[in-house]
Design a protein around this motif. Sequence first.
Motif, mmCIF file in Angstrom:
data_model
loop_
_atom_site.group_PDB
_atom_site.id
_atom_site.type_symbol
_atom_site.label_atom_id
_atom_site.label_comp_id
_atom_site.label_asym_id
_atom_site.label_seq_id
_atom_site.Cartn_x
_atom_site.Cartn_y
_atom_site.Cartn_z
ATOM 1 N N ASP A 1 32.881 22.739 -33.468
ATOM 2 C CA ASP A 1 34.182 23.494 -34.331
ATOM 3 C C ASP A 1 33.829 25.186 -34.468
ATOM 4 O O ASP A 1 32.751 25.019 -35.798
ATOM 5 N N VAL B 1 33.616 27.496 -36.783
ATOM 6 C CA VAL B 1 34.514 28.162 -37.320
ATOM 7 C C VAL B 1 34.225 29.921 -37.522
ATOM 8 O O VAL B 1 32.501 29.943 -37.528
ATOM 9 N N ARG C 1 35.916 23.364 -29.739
ATOM 10 C CA ARG C 1 36.970 23.194 -30.693
ATOM 11 C C ARG C 1 37.699 24.497 -31.214
ATOM 12 O O ARG C 1 36.809 24.441 -31.983
ATOM 13 N N GLU D 1 37.606 32.582 -31.731
ATOM 14 C CA GLU D 1 36.066 31.935 -31.759
ATOM 15 C C GLU D 1 35.613 31.999 -29.928
ATOM 16 O O GLU D 1 34.709 31.592 -29.745
ATOM 17 N N VAL E 1 38.134 33.813 -40.294
ATOM 18 C CA VAL E 1 38.311 32.440 -39.194
ATOM 19 C C VAL E 1 39.540 32.459 -38.844
ATOM 20 O O VAL E 1 39.585 31.398 -37.878
ATOM 21 N N GLY F 1 42.961 23.630 -37.693
ATOM 22 C CA GLY F 1 41.764 23.628 -37.055
ATOM 23 C C GLY F 1 41.030 23.191 -37.530
ATOM 24 O O GLY F 1 40.459 22.169 -35.970
HETATM 25 MG MG LIG Z 1 39.551 27.086 -37.479
#
Ligand SMILES: [Mg+2]
Length: 269
Positions: free
Chosen positions: A95, A97, A121, A126, A141, A197
């Motif tokens: 992830d 972020v 993901r 991103e 973010v 998320g």
């Molecule tokens: Mg996120």
Amino acid sequence: MSMENNLWQHILRVRNTSPLVHNITNYVVMNNTANSLLAIGASPIMAHAQSEVEDMVNISHSLVINIGTLDEYWEDAMLLAAKKANELQKPWVLDPVGAGATPYRDKAISSLLSLNPTVIRGNASEIIAIAKANKTVTKGVDSTAMSSEAVEAAKSLTEIHNSVICISGETDIVISKDQIICLKNGHPMMTKVTGLGCTASAIIGAFLGVTENKTEAVVSAMSLLSIAGELAAEKSTGPGSLQVNIIDKLYNMTQDEFSTHLKLSDHAS
Ligand SMILES: [Mg+2]
Ligand SMILES: Nc1ncnc2c1ncn2[C@@H]1O[C@H](COP(=O)(O)OP(=O)(O)O)[C@@H](O)[C@H]1O
Ligand SMILES: Cc1ncsc1CCOP(=O)(O)O
């Protein structure tokens, strides 16, 4: 069997087999992520000490790496853990972020990407940032782009890293080498709860721990969370109650609720 039926079988398998999910995640979401994993039937462990991450990967079904509150010590722990997961052929999720927000974040992401995550993901900003498409500017973010704009970026990441990519947002898009699956579930209020998320990425980790088909694992996870968000929003008066109600709905979702709300479409890529 239909894809929809397979997704529900994967949800039952998580509930019945309780995969151990090793999370190296951020300070903001640790508690909520652990509670969400417990609610779907998985078993969470948060651990980032360099002295134990490899042993933890060894006993876990999957690994989730989330760079939300990264520092140099954690970065080294993440690299050790991801290398061990690859060595043991265990699935792991990245992830990214805040990708694109600072050069340090991008450098750390690029080291992790070189280890070819099983699944990446992120929100659209991103995914675009990590593919270095530079079509948008990451604002902290939260996403400033639409999922659909990130599809080309995701396709290039799939080619280079052999990863399944999930772009989350109003529509969640799951991209693998031969398939693009769109999910139109969820609720706009979900963007007002921090860490959903991150929760999505952790839940993906749980499904990867019990499911050979990686694309279906990601779709199961995203549909479960988004439908939970949609149903929970109906009885929530704001983000505070939504955060709690989502955990309850992850826990008590029925097959009927799942199948009557699922909005999924499948395309060749
Ligand atoms: Mg996120
Ligand atoms: N505008 C929206 N409408 C419906 N669901 C959304 C919306 N934005 C995000 N979601 C849902 O919220 C969850 C978290 O996704 P997202 O907000 O994109 O992650 P992040 O917090 O990493 O930016 C996903 O299940 C996604 O489907
Ligand atoms: C606000 C914040 N700051 C560093 S990590 C984090 C949580 C981000 O969570 P998500 O990307 O799931 O909203």
